[in-house]
Write an enzyme that holds these catalytic residues in place. Structure first.
Site, mmCIF file in Angstrom:
data_model
loop_
_atom_site.group_PDB
_atom_site.id
_atom_site.type_symbol
_atom_site.label_atom_id
_atom_site.label_comp_id
_atom_site.label_asym_id
_atom_site.label_seq_id
_atom_site.Cartn_x
_atom_site.Cartn_y
_atom_site.Cartn_z
ATOM 1 N N LYS A 22 32.413 38.532 45.501
ATOM 2 C CA LYS A 22 33.878 38.688 45.517
ATOM 3 C C LYS A 22 34.471 38.402 44.134
ATOM 4 C CE LYS A 22 36.385 35.032 47.000
ATOM 5 N NZ LYS A 22 37.423 34.516 46.097
ATOM 6 N N ASN A 23 34.027 37.315 43.509
ATOM 7 C CA ASN A 23 34.661 36.903 42.253
ATOM 8 C C ASN A 23 34.228 37.739 41.051
ATOM 9 O OD1 ASN A 23 36.120 35.084 43.681
ATOM 10 N ND2 ASN A 23 34.938 33.272 43.064
ATOM 11 N N ARG A 92 45.461 34.699 44.359
ATOM 12 C CA ARG A 92 45.619 34.310 42.975
ATOM 13 C C ARG A 92 44.811 35.173 42.012
ATOM 14 N NH1 ARG A 92 47.614 29.930 41.003
ATOM 15 N NH2 ARG A 92 46.130 30.283 39.331
ATOM 16 N N CYS A 116 48.525 26.018 44.854
ATOM 17 C CA CYS A 116 47.448 26.469 45.730
ATOM 18 C C CYS A 116 46.923 25.246 46.469
ATOM 19 C CB CYS A 116 46.379 27.068 44.834
ATOM 20 S SG CYS A 116 44.914 27.586 45.659
ATOM 21 N N ARG A 121 47.015 25.346 39.933
ATOM 22 C CA ARG A 121 46.216 26.410 39.301
ATOM 23 C C ARG A 121 47.066 27.030 38.182
ATOM 24 N NH1 ARG A 121 42.599 29.012 43.368
ATOM 25 N NH2 ARG A 121 41.737 30.139 41.610
ATOM 26 N N ASP A 307 32.852 25.913 43.941
ATOM 27 C CA ASP A 307 32.949 26.724 45.168
ATOM 28 C C ASP A 307 31.849 26.400 46.182
ATOM 29 O OD1 ASP A 307 35.174 27.911 44.135
ATOM 30 O OD2 ASP A 307 34.164 29.734 43.457
ATOM 31 N N ILE A 329 36.435 20.218 38.505
ATOM 32 C CA ILE A 329 37.161 21.466 38.201
ATOM 33 C C ILE A 329 38.536 21.417 38.864
ATOM 34 C CG2 ILE A 329 37.128 24.004 38.319
ATOM 35 C CD1 ILE A 329 34.771 23.023 36.731
ATOM 36 N N ARG A 399 38.653 35.906 53.823
ATOM 37 C CA ARG A 399 38.953 36.232 52.426
ATOM 38 C C ARG A 399 37.698 36.394 51.582
ATOM 39 N NH1 ARG A 399 42.277 32.221 49.485
ATOM 40 N NH2 ARG A 399 41.696 33.699 47.895
HETATM 41 N N1 EPU Z 1 42.871 26.153 34.261
HETATM 42 C C1 EPU Z 1 43.865 25.765 33.397
HETATM 43 N N2 EPU Z 1 44.650 26.728 32.859
HETATM 44 C C2 EPU Z 1 44.476 28.049 33.119
HETATM 45 C C3 EPU Z 1 43.449 28.456 33.984
HETATM 46 C C4 EPU Z 1 42.658 27.468 34.551
HETATM 47 O O1 EPU Z 1 44.049 24.586 33.146
HETATM 48 O O2 EPU Z 1 45.223 28.875 32.564
HETATM 49 C C5 EPU Z 1 42.023 25.135 34.877
HETATM 50 C C6 EPU Z 1 42.036 25.193 36.395
HETATM 51 O O3 EPU Z 1 43.149 24.508 36.938
HETATM 52 C C7 EPU Z 1 40.726 24.558 36.734
HETATM 53 C C8 EPU Z 1 39.822 25.048 35.609
HETATM 54 O O4 EPU Z 1 40.682 25.430 34.549
HETATM 55 O O5 EPU Z 1 40.830 23.160 36.640
HETATM 56 C C9 EPU Z 1 38.921 26.199 35.974
HETATM 57 O O6 EPU Z 1 39.659 27.205 36.650
HETATM 58 P P1 EPU Z 1 39.354 28.742 36.427
HETATM 59 O O7 EPU Z 1 40.432 29.344 35.618
HETATM 60 O O8 EPU Z 1 37.955 28.904 35.949
HETATM 61 O O9 EPU Z 1 39.497 29.309 37.901
HETATM 62 P P2 EPU Z 1 39.896 30.796 38.249
HETATM 63 O O10 EPU Z 1 39.353 31.690 37.222
HETATM 64 O O11 EPU Z 1 41.341 30.885 38.576
HETATM 65 C C10 EPU Z 1 37.729 31.382 39.600
HETATM 66 C C11 EPU Z 1 37.377 31.710 41.018
HETATM 67 C C12 EPU Z 1 37.531 30.475 41.898
HETATM 68 C C13 EPU Z 1 36.621 29.382 41.329
HETATM 69 C C14 EPU Z 1 36.970 29.106 39.855
HETATM 70 C C15 EPU Z 1 36.054 28.101 39.197
HETATM 71 C C16 EPU Z 1 38.029 34.031 41.181
HETATM 72 C C17 EPU Z 1 38.887 35.057 41.804
HETATM 73 N N3 EPU Z 1 38.260 32.767 41.502
HETATM 74 O O12 EPU Z 1 39.096 30.986 39.613
HETATM 75 O O13 EPU Z 1 37.054 30.858 43.184
HETATM 76 O O14 EPU Z 1 36.788 28.201 42.071
HETATM 77 O O15 EPU Z 1 36.881 30.344 39.111
HETATM 78 O O16 EPU Z 1 34.746 28.529 39.213
HETATM 79 O O17 EPU Z 1 37.129 34.354 40.420
HETATM 80 C C18 EPU Z 1 36.836 30.757 45.515
HETATM 81 O O18 EPU Z 1 36.148 31.791 45.448
HETATM 82 O O19 EPU Z 1 36.936 30.064 46.565
HETATM 83 C C19 EPU Z 1 37.576 30.310 44.341
HETATM 84 C C20 EPU Z 1 38.592 29.451 44.385
#
Ligand code: EPU
Length: 422
Positions: A22-23, A92, A116, A121, A307, A329, A399
């Site tokens: 999915k991701n 998101r 969230c 986030r 995850d 995280i 989801r």
């Molecule tokens: N963060 C910031 N600023 C930003 C973006 C992220 O501080 O602008 C922080 C976040 O709050 C978190 C850390 O950086 O503490 C890592 O977050 P990341 O940005 O890597 O998360 P994401 O890209 O929004 C994806 C997955 C999530 C998964 C995370 C971490 C997708 C669609 N989502 O989210 O998946 O938990 O990476 O590996 O790819 C799930 O599938 O259940 C899920 C939540």
């Protein structure tokens, strides 16, 4: 709303096919918007987040043909690079349109995704990234409005308080493919899903080096073309079945899985005493002995994935002894704790750590989860609990887990889906 009813105590046995990630699929579908030409994405999991993504693409005017695990995208007619709150609020992951829309149309208007249940986030790194490439960004009325006549490549550091960001790396990498000159993303996310996206972009004609490392280099090109691409297997779905096999003293073989992508998770499960081997592209997971408690800290890849934190906690609930699970995280991602305790687990929260006193047995109960992975953990707990467990709000599982009930049933679990009239 539907609920799952699980009668615990059945050993899981057999073979299960891992669906596409999915991701990976979410940013790859968004990346198809970087070209006017048609792209065909295969091995896309049939889960609710993907259906939402298809709706979003259509809302912007793209022609999308979605049949089984294949999505064909023709974005040649897209004139409206706007993602409204209504669409973004349900997922998101839609923030990953920011980079592609900006690079292709010179502007993007994406609703701010907001908070969230797994904690804050923020999207500051996404904004920092596109600004570094020369975009003017304003935040107005709940929207991110980004504009740039021509993005310009440069070196940037993309790290925040919690390390690298998967989707911010994805956004900047996508935007940089059409920028003028070279972009270097330092502290880039190394997750396999970012590598997968990068490989798709390369198939579209992008020039990218350093995928899978913390320094990704992108040499901008004038335009990208359409491509046909198959998404990698979902390591988080796979990890969930690996843990299910370990919890039920099972013998489960996972098809289509490269063991290496499990990273630290593999190491931790082996430390706990789970027997995991790879043969001919399949992974067999057996548990023949009493497991040992292991402590886990979630970290960016190749560290233990956030995850799978909830699912690992469900496992530790039934391993006698003390384990400590630390979330680095999303420090607030512990909604499953109170529900696991309702099933007889013994977990105490101390800041961003959960101290789990493992027991021999959990007891079935009515539980409710508020996010995807927490729900998966409750299903796993239900598989081993004494008696019946009802997990409500199944839409969270929809989801991200394709055919969860059917897959578990095929392995021998007693699990059914019913309407929840409460
Ligand atoms: N963060 C910031 N600023 C930003 C973006 C992220 O501080 O602008 C922080 C976040 O709050 C978190 C850390 O950086 O503490 C890592 O977050 P990341 O940005 O890597 O998360 P994401 O890209 O929004 C994806 C997955 C999530 C998964 C995370 C971490 C997708 C669609 N989502 O989210 O998946 O938990 O990476 O590996 O790819 C799930 O599938 O259940 C899920 C939540």
């Amino acid at each position: 709303m539907d609920k799952l009813i699980i009668e615990g105590g059945k050993r899981l046995e057999g073979t299960v096919e891992v669906s596409g990630a999915k991701n990976s699929a979410l940013p790859i579908l968004a990346a198809a918007f970087l070209s006017k030409e048609k792209s065909v994405i295969k091995n896309v999991p049939q889960v609710a987040d993907i259906f939402t993504m298809v709706k979003i693409m259509k809302s912007m005017g793209a022609k999308v043909n979605h049949a089984a695990d294949t999505v064909e995208i023709d974005s040649s007619n897209v004139k409206n690079p706007i993602l409204t709150y209504k669409l973004v609020s349900t997922m998101r992951g839609s923030i990953c349109f920011l980079g592609p829309l900006l690079a292709r149309f010179g502007q993007a208007q994406v609703s701010f995704p907001g908070g969230c249940v797994i904690g804050p986030r923020p999207i500051d790194l996404h904004i920092k990234g596109v600004k570094a490439l020369g975009a003017d960004v304003i935040l107005e009325h709940g929207y991110v409005l980004a504009k740039a006549k021509q993005l310009k490549g440069r070196r940037l550091f993309l790290g925040g308080a919690f390390g690298s960001s998967v989707l911010a790396t994805a956004n900047v990498m996508m935007a940089a493919t059409l920028a003028k000159g070279k972009t270097v993303i330092d502290n880039a996310a190394c997750e396999p899903e970012v590598v997968d996206l990068g490989n798709f972009l390369k198939k579209m004609g992008a020039k990218i080096e350093g995928l899978g490392s913390p320094s990704i280099e992108v040499e901008g090109v004038k335009k990208l073309h359409g491509a046909t691409y198959s998404v990698i297997p979902d390591r988080i779905e796979a990890g969930t079945y690996v843990i299910a096999s370990a919890m039920t003293k099972g013998d489960v073989t996972l098809k289509n899985l490269n063991l290496n992508v499990l990273g630290a998770m593999l190491d931790k499960l082996r430390d706990a005493g789970v027997h995991i081997i790879e043969k001919n592209g399949h992974v067999r997971v057996r548990r023949e002995r009493v497991l040992k408690p292991v402590s886990v800290t979630t970290l960016p890849y190749p560290g233990f994935p956030t995850d799978l934190q909830a699912q690992m906690m469900a496992l530790m609930c039934i391993v006698p002894g003390i384990s400590v699970i630390t979330e680095k995280i999303y420090p607030e991602r512990f909604m499953h704790v109170s529900e696991l305790n309702r099933m007889g687990a013994n977990i105490i929260l101390e800041g961003n750590s959960a101290i789990v006193g493992g027991k021999k047995m959990l007891s079935g109960a009515q539980v409710m989860a508020s996010d995807l992975r927490a729900s998966a953990a409750l299903v796993l707990a239900g598989l081993v609990a004494e008696g019946s467990t009802e997990v409500s709000r199944v839409y969270h599982l929809d989801r991200g887990y394709e055919n969860l009930v059917q897959k578990l049933q095929s392995l021998g679990a007693r699990i059914t889906r019913e309407k929840d009239f409460r």
